[in-house]
Design an enzyme around this catalytic site. Structure first.
Site, PDB file in Angstrom:
ATOM      1  N   LEU A  21       1.035  -1.102  -0.262  1.00 51.43           N
ATOM      2  CA  LEU A  21      -0.088   0.090   0.155  1.00 51.43           C
ATOM      3  C   LEU A  21       0.982   0.998  -0.063  1.00 51.43           C
ATOM      4  O   LEU A  21       0.294   2.301  -0.400  1.00 51.43           O
ATOM      5  CB  LEU A  21      -1.078  -0.217   1.209  1.00 51.43           C
ATOM      6  N   ASN A  25       7.363   2.990   0.310  1.00 55.84           N
ATOM      7  CA  ASN A  25       8.219   2.822   1.560  1.00 55.84           C
ATOM      8  C   ASN A  25       8.845   1.564   0.605  1.00 55.84           C
ATOM      9  O   ASN A  25       7.376   0.628  -0.030  1.00 55.84           O
ATOM     10  CB  ASN A  25       7.008   2.810   2.030  1.00 55.84           C
ATOM     11  N   ALA A  27      10.328  -1.418   0.888  1.00 57.33           N
ATOM     12  CA  ALA A  27      10.055  -2.916   1.589  1.00 57.33           C
ATOM     13  C   ALA A  27       8.755  -3.199   1.472  1.00 57.33           C
ATOM     14  O   ALA A  27       8.392  -4.451   0.923  1.00 57.33           O
ATOM     15  CB  ALA A  27       9.821  -3.023   3.460  1.00 57.33           C
ATOM     16  N   SER A  28       7.250  -2.250   1.864  1.00 61.97           N
ATOM     17  CA  SER A  28       6.142  -2.223   1.563  1.00 61.97           C
ATOM     18  C   SER A  28       6.198  -2.558   0.160  1.00 61.97           C
ATOM     19  O   SER A  28       4.797  -4.111  -0.473  1.00 61.97           O
ATOM     20  CB  SER A  28       5.582  -0.987   1.529  1.00 61.97           C
ATOM     21  N   GLU A 174       3.215  13.032   9.749  1.00 60.74           N
ATOM     22  CA  GLU A 174       3.406  11.683   9.918  1.00 60.74           C
ATOM     23  C   GLU A 174       3.771  11.994  11.048  1.00 60.74           C
ATOM     24  O   GLU A 174       4.590  10.839  11.934  1.00 60.74           O
ATOM     25  CB  GLU A 174       4.263  11.223   9.247  1.00 60.74           C
ATOM     26  N   HIS A 250      10.170   8.455   5.300  1.00 56.76           N
ATOM     27  CA  HIS A 250      10.244   9.091   7.095  1.00 56.76           C
ATOM     28  C   HIS A 250      11.592   9.646   7.788  1.00 56.76           C
ATOM     29  O   HIS A 250      12.489   8.581   7.133  1.00 56.76           O
ATOM     30  CB  HIS A 250       9.235   8.382   7.984  1.00 56.76           C
ATOM     31  N   CYS A 369       9.940   2.856  14.401  1.00 57.19           N
ATOM     32  CA  CYS A 369       8.499   3.031  14.453  1.00 57.19           C
ATOM     33  C   CYS A 369       7.511   1.946  14.907  1.00 57.19           C
ATOM     34  O   CYS A 369       6.125   2.833  15.019  1.00 57.19           O
ATOM     35  CB  CYS A 369       7.720   2.068  12.495  1.00 57.19           C
TER      36      CYS A 369
HETATM   37  N1  LIG Z   1       6.824   4.276  10.588  1.00 52.27           N
HETATM   38  C1  LIG Z   1       6.930   3.164   9.188  1.00 52.27           C
HETATM   39  C2  LIG Z   1       5.569   2.858   9.006  1.00 52.27           C
HETATM   40  C3  LIG Z   1       5.331   2.211   7.447  1.00 52.27           C
HETATM   41  C4  LIG Z   1       4.264   1.642   6.564  1.00 52.27           C
HETATM   42  N2  LIG Z   1       3.972   0.909   6.203  1.00 52.27           N
HETATM   43  C5  LIG Z   1       2.719   0.385   5.607  1.00 52.27           C
HETATM   44  O1  LIG Z   1       1.499   1.074   5.398  1.00 52.27           O
HETATM   45  C6  LIG Z   1       2.281  -0.734   4.407  1.00 52.27           C
HETATM   46  C7  LIG Z   1       1.331  -1.374   4.644  1.00 52.27           C
HETATM   47  C8  LIG Z   1       0.989  -2.739   3.413  1.00 52.27           C
HETATM   48  O2  LIG Z   1       1.698  -2.251   3.298  1.00 52.27           O
HETATM   49  O3  LIG Z   1       0.624  -3.688   3.404  1.00 52.27           O
HETATM   50  C9  LIG Z   1       3.727   2.991   6.298  1.00 52.27           C
HETATM   51  O4  LIG Z   1       3.987   3.148   4.843  1.00 52.27           O
HETATM   52  O5  LIG Z   1       2.972   3.801   6.803  1.00 52.27           O
END
Ligand SMILES: NCCC[C@H](NC(=O)CCC(=O)O)C(=O)O
EC number: 3.5.3.23
Length: 445
Positions: A21, A25, A27-28, A174, A250, A369
């Site tokens: 989502l 980011n 890793a996401s 944030e 962030h 986090c």
């Molecule tokens: N402070 C770290 C926040 C990580 C968070 N990841 C997410 O929301 C990933 C959710 C997903 O992809 O399922 C973000 O990016 O806000």
């Protein structure tokens, strides 16, 4: 009067999943659609929190949110029974369903910005929940976050709770992930650093080109006004757009501070020298440690992969500082070598403690986090809802609760399962009893 910096970790919710989502980011996006383990994620988080409590730090837990969020789905126009809504959303708008199912409130560094009573004009601890408007799945968090914070810090003699900022891109906020407080002692007035990604109302100001700048200068200034901070105790720093475009979504992915230590990457900020000078001038003449990590030792991509700067820098009861790092830092040779060197340097940081928080890391959230820092004096700690403070009994109780209610594994396609909604609500209803929170969720209204 003793002072502490408490960590309030987010309890990972029953729908923890990898839905890809978070554009920006890394890793996401890389782990989208991977199988998650809500149970492992929650227990990894509890283990880290308990370890800090065992080290003698004040440690609390913040409850997760109701997911799937049927209230938001109804606001989006879905109607019928809960099961019918889950079904329709899964068929007609799977992206909206995924956005209403994320356990992202676990990352409580984004829950709010907190200013301790030593910094604020009225001498109370101020909280402003983050509006998190940059991401749909996070933008639905602030109201319930505010409810949970008010049920946790529920004494108006000591705690002041604000409404989140206007829900518009100009006020992208944030929370504490972009806020660092430097001080000589937790109880002394400190210097609060607000790091932002763009000046939303100035189209000619520098900004990232590839990934979003989730925090605006306008939001940071608004929070400082709400928290009644003096200009002498506030510094605004722009994040280097180039590092945002490499996945630093962030500031707590590239810098972290604790008391009189600022630990940051040399590329983290714009106008770095001028800003360090401003911090020094406002901090006063007591010792201040700027630990700058050069690119030659740790490249930006290594910092983003390992989360070297999404570590917690804590002050142990002995007065020494320690770094709480994800095991990912041990798996990255450049970062591991740097950390081994760091503890030999002449800084207050003397040891590194590693924790496996991989379930969270795979979605772009590291140890820092997962926690919201709240510096308090002993009266304020005594005024906190004591059923949220970590100790052996709460640790055992919450582990049993996770074992009883959480699934071992979850796939994104399971999110539409009406049974998962029932499991989640049953779990959270019981949790509000365990933590004496009252009815903080929409489904309890
Ligand atoms: N402070 C770290 C926040 C990580 C968070 N990841 C997410 O929301 C990933 C959710 C997903 O992809 O399922 C973000 O990016 O806000």
């Amino acid at each position: 009067m003793k002072h502490f910096e408490a960590n309030f970790d987010g309890l990972v919710g029953p729908t923890h999943n990898y839905a890809g989502l978070s554009f920006g980011n890394v890793a996401s996006l890389n782990n989208a659609a991977a199988t998650s383990s809500p149970k492992d994620a929650a227990k990894q988080g509890l283990k880290k929190a308990k370890a800090l409590a065992d080290l003698g730090l004040v440690q609390g837990m913040l409850a997760p949110q109701e997911r799937p969020d049927l209230h938001s789905l109804r606001r989006m126009g879905f109607s019928g029974t809960d099961s019918e809504i889950l079904n329709k959303a899964a068929k007609e708008a799977p992206a909206l369903l995924r956005a209403c199912c994320s356990a992202s409130s676990m990352w409580t560094a984004n829950a709010a910005t907190v200013s301790p009573s030593a910094d604020t004009h009225d001498g109370k601890v101020h909280f402003t929940p983050a509006n998190l408007v940059d991401k749909l799945h996070r933008s639905i968090e602030p109201i319930t976050t505010g409810n949970i914070l008010q049920a946790t810090f529920n004494d108006s003699r000591y705690f002041k709770h604000h409404q989140h900022l206007p829900e518009h891109a100009s006020f992208g906020d944030e929370g504490a992930a972009n806020h660092t407080r430097l001080c000589s002692e937790y109880g002394h007035a400190g210097v609060e650093l607000f790091v932002y990604g763009q000046e939303a109302t100035n189209p000619t100001a520098p900004r990232p080109q590839k990934f979003p700048a989730r925090q605006t200068l306008e939001a940071s200034q608004a929070v400082a006004r709400l928290h009644q901070l003096d200009d002498e105790g506030t510094v605004y720093i722009q994040q280097n757009p180039d590092v945002i475009d490499q996945g630093v979504f962030h500031n707590d992915v590239i810098a972290v501070g604790n008391q009189n230590v600022l630990f940051y990457h040399e590329q983290a900020f714009l106008n770095t020298q001028a800003k360090l000078t401003e911090i020094k001038n406002k901090f006063g003449d007591s010792a201040l440690h700027f630990i700058e990590v050069p690119t030659a030792k740790v490249a930006i991509q290594d910092a983003v992969k390992s989360y070297l700067f999404n570590t917690q820098v804590i002050t142990l009861p002995s007065g020494e500082m320690a770094i709480i790092a994800p095991t990912n830092c041990q798996e990255n040779p450049a970062v591991f070598a740097y950390l081994n060197e760091l503890v030999t340097l002449d800084t207050p940081i003397k040891q590194v403690l590693y924790f496996d928080v991989k379930q969270s890391m795979q979605n772009g959230g590291g140890p820092a986090c997962l926690r919201l820092r709240v510096a308090m004096n002993q009266d304020e700690v005594a005024a906190v809802n004591q059923h949220t403070l970590m100790n052996d009994a709460l640790f055992d109780r919450l582990n049993l609760w996770v074992d009883k209610h959480y699934r071992d594994r979850l796939l994104v396609e399971d999110l539409a399962d009406p049974q998962l909604l029932i499991e989640s609500r049953t779990a959270l209803d019981e949790l509000t009893q365990i933590m004496h929170l009252g009815s903080v969720y929409q489904f309890q209204k």
